[in-house]
Design a protein around this motif. Sequence first.
Motif, PDB file in Angstrom:
ATOM      1  N   UNK A   3      -5.721 -50.239 -14.271  1.00 53.33           N
ATOM      2  CA  UNK A   3      -6.788 -50.483 -15.236  1.00 53.33           C
ATOM      3  C   UNK A   3      -6.519 -51.810 -15.926  1.00 53.33           C
ATOM      4  N   UNK A   4      -7.519 -52.687 -15.913  1.00 54.10           N
ATOM      5  CA  UNK A   4      -7.409 -54.000 -16.541  1.00 54.10           C
ATOM      6  C   UNK A   4      -8.541 -54.183 -17.536  1.00 54.10           C
ATOM      7  N   UNK A   5      -8.274 -54.923 -18.619  1.00 59.62           N
ATOM      8  CA  UNK A   5      -9.305 -55.231 -19.602  1.00 59.62           C
ATOM      9  C   UNK A   5      -9.856 -56.622 -19.344  1.00 59.62           C
ATOM     10  N   UNK A   6     -11.151 -56.709 -19.169  1.00 56.91           N
ATOM     11  CA  UNK A   6     -11.789 -58.011 -18.952  1.00 56.91           C
ATOM     12  C   UNK A   6     -11.716 -58.813 -20.248  1.00 56.91           C
ATOM     13  N   UNK A   7     -11.123 -60.018 -20.225  1.00 57.57           N
ATOM     14  CA  UNK A   7     -11.002 -60.804 -21.458  1.00 57.57           C
ATOM     15  C   UNK A   7     -12.335 -61.384 -21.933  1.00 57.57           C
ATOM     16  N   UNK A   8     -13.357 -61.317 -21.114  1.00 54.72           N
ATOM     17  CA  UNK A   8     -14.670 -61.860 -21.486  1.00 54.72           C
ATOM     18  C   UNK A   8     -15.540 -60.822 -22.179  1.00 54.72           C
ATOM     19  N   UNK A   9     -15.716 -59.667 -21.543  1.00 51.93           N
ATOM     20  CA  UNK A   9     -16.621 -58.657 -22.110  1.00 51.93           C
ATOM     21  C   UNK A   9     -15.873 -57.527 -22.821  1.00 51.93           C
ATOM     22  N   UNK A  10     -14.533 -57.467 -22.672  1.00 52.24           N
ATOM     23  CA  UNK A  10     -13.732 -56.468 -23.371  1.00 52.24           C
ATOM     24  C   UNK A  10     -13.737 -55.085 -22.752  1.00 52.24           C
ATOM     25  N   UNK A  11     -14.367 -54.917 -21.612  1.00 54.75           N
ATOM     26  CA  UNK A  11     -14.434 -53.608 -20.956  1.00 54.75           C
ATOM     27  C   UNK A  11     -13.121 -53.333 -20.227  1.00 54.75           C
ATOM     28  N   UNK A  12     -12.595 -52.122 -20.412  1.00 59.37           N
ATOM     29  CA  UNK A  12     -11.430 -51.692 -19.641  1.00 59.37           C
ATOM     30  C   UNK A  12     -11.962 -51.055 -18.367  1.00 59.37           C
ATOM     31  N   UNK A  13     -11.641 -51.670 -17.244  1.00 60.06           N
ATOM     32  CA  UNK A  13     -12.178 -51.231 -15.964  1.00 60.06           C
ATOM     33  C   UNK A  13     -11.054 -50.874 -15.006  1.00 60.06           C
ATOM     34  N   UNK A  14     -11.285 -49.824 -14.207  1.00 61.41           N
ATOM     35  CA  UNK A  14     -10.279 -49.516 -13.187  1.00 61.41           C
ATOM     36  C   UNK A  14     -10.544 -50.383 -11.960  1.00 61.41           C
ATOM     37  N   UNK A  15      -9.620 -50.356 -11.044  1.00 57.25           N
ATOM     38  CA  UNK A  15      -9.664 -51.276  -9.905  1.00 57.25           C
ATOM     39  C   UNK A  15     -10.889 -51.105  -9.016  1.00 57.25           C
ATOM     40  N   UNK A  56      -8.596 -61.741 -10.735  1.00 55.61           N
ATOM     41  CA  UNK A  56      -9.465 -60.581 -10.579  1.00 55.61           C
ATOM     42  C   UNK A  56     -10.876 -60.959 -10.996  1.00 55.61           C
ATOM     43  N   UNK A  57     -11.853 -60.314 -10.398  1.00 58.46           N
ATOM     44  CA  UNK A  57     -13.257 -60.522 -10.768  1.00 58.46           C
ATOM     45  C   UNK A  57     -13.830 -59.201 -11.253  1.00 58.46           C
ATOM     46  N   UNK A  58     -14.481 -59.240 -12.401  1.00 59.77           N
ATOM     47  CA  UNK A  58     -15.126 -58.040 -12.939  1.00 59.77           C
ATOM     48  C   UNK A  58     -16.439 -57.843 -12.181  1.00 59.77           C
ATOM     49  N   UNK A  59     -16.323 -57.400 -10.947  1.00 65.94           N
ATOM     50  CA  UNK A  59     -17.432 -57.352  -9.993  1.00 65.94           C
ATOM     51  C   UNK A  59     -18.596 -56.477 -10.445  1.00 65.94           C
ATOM     52  N   UNK A  60     -18.326 -55.316 -11.015  1.00 65.84           N
ATOM     53  CA  UNK A  60     -19.393 -54.409 -11.440  1.00 65.84           C
ATOM     54  C   UNK A  60     -19.573 -54.435 -12.947  1.00 65.84           C
ATOM     55  N   UNK A  61     -19.279 -55.580 -13.541  1.00 71.05           N
ATOM     56  CA  UNK A  61     -19.452 -55.771 -14.980  1.00 71.05           C
ATOM     57  C   UNK A  61     -20.073 -57.131 -15.221  1.00 71.05           C
ATOM     58  N   UNK A  62     -19.376 -57.963 -15.961  1.00 67.27           N
ATOM     59  CA  UNK A  62     -19.916 -59.281 -16.316  1.00 67.27           C
ATOM     60  C   UNK A  62     -19.860 -60.274 -15.150  1.00 67.27           C
ATOM     61  N   UNK A  63     -19.090 -59.973 -14.099  1.00 71.77           N
ATOM     62  CA  UNK A  63     -19.040 -60.826 -12.911  1.00 71.77           C
ATOM     63  C   UNK A  63     -18.094 -62.008 -13.012  1.00 71.77           C
ATOM     64  N   UNK A  64     -17.379 -62.143 -14.116  1.00 68.07           N
ATOM     65  CA  UNK A  64     -16.511 -63.312 -14.303  1.00 68.07           C
ATOM     66  C   UNK A  64     -15.108 -63.088 -13.732  1.00 68.07           C
ATOM     67  N   UNK A  65     -14.491 -64.207 -13.345  1.00 66.49           N
ATOM     68  CA  UNK A  65     -13.110 -64.197 -12.865  1.00 66.49           C
ATOM     69  C   UNK A  65     -12.169 -64.267 -14.059  1.00 66.49           C
ATOM     70  N   UNK A  66     -11.045 -63.547 -13.985  1.00 65.28           N
ATOM     71  CA  UNK A  66     -10.008 -63.624 -15.009  1.00 65.28           C
ATOM     72  C   UNK A  66      -8.654 -63.453 -14.345  1.00 65.28           C
ATOM     73  N   UNK A  67      -7.599 -63.679 -15.106  1.00 61.29           N
ATOM     74  CA  UNK A  67      -6.229 -63.573 -14.590  1.00 61.29           C
ATOM     75  C   UNK A  67      -5.517 -62.414 -15.275  1.00 61.29           C
ATOM     76  N   UNK A  68      -4.587 -61.813 -14.562  1.00 60.00           N
ATOM     77  CA  UNK A  68      -3.827 -60.684 -15.090  1.00 60.00           C
ATOM     78  C   UNK A  68      -2.356 -60.848 -14.754  1.00 60.00           C
TER      79      UNK A  68
END
Length: 107
Positions: A3-15, A56-68
């Motif tokens: 589970x990672x938290x998107x730094x853009x939209x703040x959603x905690x999303x599983x893989x 990682x890309x928040x594919x089913x959320x905001x669609x943005x790339x982020x690093x973890x």
Amino acid sequence: MLTLECPYCGVKADETELGPGYEAHLKRFGPDASPEEFEAYMFARKNPKGVHFERWRHAYGCGKWFLAARCTATLEVFGTYPAQVGEPPADIIEKIKARRPDWKGYK
């Protein structure tokens, strides 16, 4: 499950909501690269057991790339941060060093 938290939209999303982009902080080579540089970029990845920095890309959320920053052995997540950052933020480095005193660094 990871589970990672998107730094853009703040959603905690599983893989299952995320798309992997593999190793972060790579030096990318363009058309003027030598065959050796391009081969190293394409095929010589670190793939460590332990602390690893990934895209990682928040594919089913905001669609943005982020690093973890996470541990590949335990799935422990040290933090996430925007993809435009050139190196890991100091607070994430401190978290890693606190949990893994023998860690050699990300480079």
